[in-house]
Scaffold this motif. Structure first.
Motif, mmCIF file in Angstrom:
data_model
loop_
_atom_site.group_PDB
_atom_site.id
_atom_site.type_symbol
_atom_site.label_atom_id
_atom_site.label_comp_id
_atom_site.label_asym_id
_atom_site.label_seq_id
_atom_site.Cartn_x
_atom_site.Cartn_y
_atom_site.Cartn_z
ATOM 1 N N LEU A 185 0.805 -1.215 -0.012
ATOM 2 C CA LEU A 185 -0.112 0.027 -0.117
ATOM 3 C C LEU A 185 0.842 1.371 0.016
ATOM 4 O O LEU A 185 0.278 2.230 -0.550
ATOM 5 N N PHE A 186 2.027 1.429 0.501
ATOM 6 C CA PHE A 186 2.966 2.342 0.756
ATOM 7 C C PHE A 186 4.142 2.220 -0.123
ATOM 8 O O PHE A 186 4.783 3.529 -0.677
ATOM 9 N N SER A 187 4.779 0.916 -0.516
ATOM 10 C CA SER A 187 6.091 0.867 -1.351
ATOM 11 C C SER A 187 5.902 1.444 -2.588
ATOM 12 O O SER A 187 6.901 1.697 -3.356
ATOM 13 N N TRP A 188 4.891 1.553 -3.429
ATOM 14 C CA TRP A 188 4.685 1.843 -4.565
ATOM 15 C C TRP A 188 4.853 3.313 -4.925
ATOM 16 O O TRP A 188 5.260 3.903 -6.027
ATOM 17 N N LEU A 189 4.939 4.202 -3.943
ATOM 18 C CA LEU A 189 5.303 5.550 -4.023
ATOM 19 C C LEU A 189 6.676 5.989 -4.511
ATOM 20 O O LEU A 189 7.064 7.123 -4.818
ATOM 21 N N ALA A 190 7.779 5.138 -4.085
ATOM 22 C CA ALA A 190 8.915 5.484 -4.365
ATOM 23 C C ALA A 190 9.223 5.670 -6.142
ATOM 24 O O ALA A 190 10.022 6.602 -6.293
ATOM 25 N N LEU A 191 8.560 4.999 -6.791
ATOM 26 C CA LEU A 191 8.670 4.972 -8.208
ATOM 27 C C LEU A 191 7.824 5.966 -9.128
ATOM 28 O O LEU A 191 8.191 6.438 -9.991
ATOM 29 N N VAL A 192 6.974 6.603 -8.326
ATOM 30 C CA VAL A 192 5.878 7.554 -9.030
ATOM 31 C C VAL A 192 6.721 8.716 -9.372
ATOM 32 O O VAL A 192 6.134 9.183 -10.671
ATOM 33 N N ASP A 193 7.332 9.484 -8.711
ATOM 34 C CA ASP A 193 8.093 10.704 -9.154
ATOM 35 C C ASP A 193 8.812 10.524 -10.547
ATOM 36 O O ASP A 193 8.885 11.513 -11.380
ATOM 37 N N VAL A 194 9.610 9.437 -10.442
ATOM 38 C CA VAL A 194 10.576 9.193 -11.531
ATOM 39 C C VAL A 194 10.143 8.994 -12.694
ATOM 40 O O VAL A 194 10.180 9.644 -13.776
ATOM 41 N N VAL A 195 8.733 8.048 -12.653
ATOM 42 C CA VAL A 195 8.417 7.831 -13.969
ATOM 43 C C VAL A 195 7.397 9.130 -14.442
ATOM 44 O O VAL A 195 7.271 9.434 -15.412
ATOM 45 N N ARG A 196 6.755 9.686 -13.317
ATOM 46 C CA ARG A 196 5.882 11.005 -13.684
ATOM 47 C C ARG A 196 6.744 12.020 -14.466
ATOM 48 O O ARG A 196 6.431 12.596 -15.451
ATOM 49 N N ALA A 197 7.949 12.479 -13.983
ATOM 50 C CA ALA A 197 8.928 13.384 -14.563
ATOM 51 C C ALA A 197 9.326 12.905 -15.968
ATOM 52 O O ALA A 197 9.484 13.672 -16.800
ATOM 53 N N GLU A 198 9.600 11.452 -16.286
ATOM 54 C CA GLU A 198 9.683 11.098 -17.488
ATOM 55 C C GLU A 198 8.634 11.483 -18.400
ATOM 56 O O GLU A 198 8.954 11.662 -19.640
ATOM 57 N N PHE A 199 7.506 11.089 -18.151
ATOM 58 C CA PHE A 199 6.542 11.182 -18.980
ATOM 59 C C PHE A 199 6.118 12.689 -19.301
ATOM 60 O O PHE A 199 5.699 13.158 -20.184
ATOM 61 N N LEU A 200 6.265 13.543 -18.253
ATOM 62 C CA LEU A 200 6.211 14.939 -18.391
ATOM 63 C C LEU A 200 6.881 15.592 -19.092
ATOM 64 O O LEU A 200 6.661 16.436 -19.970
ATOM 65 N N ARG A 201 8.227 15.009 -19.468
ATOM 66 C CA ARG A 201 9.068 15.488 -20.211
ATOM 67 C C ARG A 201 8.985 15.194 -21.689
ATOM 68 O O ARG A 201 9.101 15.712 -22.844
ATOM 69 N N SER A 202 8.460 13.766 -21.757
ATOM 70 C CA SER A 202 8.328 13.283 -23.112
ATOM 71 C C SER A 202 7.243 13.550 -23.825
ATOM 72 O O SER A 202 6.848 13.387 -25.051
#
Length: 342
Positions: A214-231
């Motif tokens: 329930l909590f561990s998935w938060l670690a990767l969201v910012d990294v993937v979100r930043a890449e999608f915002l850029r691309s």
């Protein structure tokens, strides 16, 4: 052989990974240890691997046999460590035992000194305060820790990548509300929630996995979100939209491969965090059920029994080696995907 089927970019990544000799040897050693622990029942068990009795072969590791199968008097499960059962079998057959004749929960009733007993020829790493073989518990504990961390990392990666991709690709209110939800969700005290829930349900492998997921998935969201915002506004994405491709196809076929570079480099460190969290919970008594093979529980016994230093030293060495190997592997993967080395 493998290099022939790789693109020049992937060959360069493989070369960068192999250039980090520390990471390569760490990966080899970690895979060797993990592979051995996968067959823990053949290494440490209180049941023989094969029993030959009256021209028949029996496999106690896979099938439970009653004592009457070997000429005993009772229908209860055969205790192969019992001298009476062993004498019955050896009188008309033979047994092949694992190298360590104890499972993680086997109690040694024939100790030469009170538990916890020091290492000797029978118990290579000694026994804990419940007279259980420490070596057997380390083997099974290593396996369950790595399997737990791998399972948690895989599911966390899937959820985190999907959440980050949706937020970064669509932006706007979806991204805004998603970020506010993550800020609130990440502020919840995970340990306190586990302690509270442990008073209602008995923790087990899957229960702990679900709560931590329930909590561990938060670690990767910012990294993937930043890449999608850029691309999302780059030329190839606009071209895909102009060709009529759906949003899902653009997200997961065209943008996601670029975002996975950062995700893959994070995976070994997510594994390390999962192992540390499980060990900490077991150390505090809120992890796996009592009696389970647990490195954290072994560390807790080392703290409680300071007069038995082999318990604390063994737990420290095993946990340290596991985490160091994972960190070195993570560094090698990071070097492989480092654009400055491409």
């Amino acid at each position: 052989m493998l290099r022939r089927h790789l693109s020049p970019i992937n060959q360069r990544k493989l070369d960068n990974f192999n250039a980090n000799r520390r990471g390569v040897w760490s990966l080899r050693l970690f895979l060797l240890l993990f592979t051995l622990t996968l067959f823990a029942e053949f290494i440490a068990n209180d049941e023989p691997i094969v029993v030959a009795y009256q021209k028949g072969l029996y496999f106690p590791i896979f099938v439970e046999y009653p004592e009457t199968t070997f000429g005993g008097e009772f229908e209860t499960l055969a205790d192969y460590r019992d001298p009476y059962v062993a004498e019955l079998i050896n009188a008309d057959g033979w047994m092949i035992w694992p190298p360590i004749r104890y499972s993680y929960d086997t109690i040694n009733y024939e100790l030469r000194s009170p538990a916890p007993s020091p290492p000797d020829t029978e118990n290579l790493l000694g026994t804990d305060d419940q007279a259980r073989d420490v070596a057997a518990r380390v083997i099974y504990g290593f396996r369950i820790s790595v399997l737990f961390a791998l399972t948690l990392s895989i599911f966390s990666t899937i959820i985190g990548v999907i959440a980050g991709a949706v937020q970064g690709f669509h932006g706007g209110k979806i991204d805004l509300y998603g970020q506010r939800f993550m800020e609130i969700w990440s502020g919840l005290p995970v340990l306190y929630l586990l302690i509270i829930l442990a008073s209602f349900v008995e923790p087990n492998f899957w229960w702990l996995l679900g709560i931590m997921l329930l909590f561990s998935w938060l670690a990767l969201v910012d990294v993937v979100r930043a890449e999608f915002l850029r691309s999302r506004n780059l030329e190839y994405v606009r071209a895909a939209r102009a060709l009529g491709l759906s949003n899902g196809r653009i997200m997961f076929r065209h943008i996601l491969p670029n975002a996975m570079v950062a995700t893959i480099t994070f995976l070994p460190f997510i594994l390390t965090g999962a192992v540390t969290t499980l060990t900490s919970l077991d150390f505090l008594g809120f992890g796996l059920p009592p009696g389970s093979a647990s490195l954290g529980e072994l560390a807790s016994q080392g703290k409680t029994n300071l007069h038995a230093p082999w318990l604390g030293v063994t737990a420290f060495m095993v946990i340290s080696i596991m985490l160091v190997l994972l960190v070195f592997i993570g560094e090698a993967i990071r070097d492989a995907f480092d654009p400055r080395k491409m």
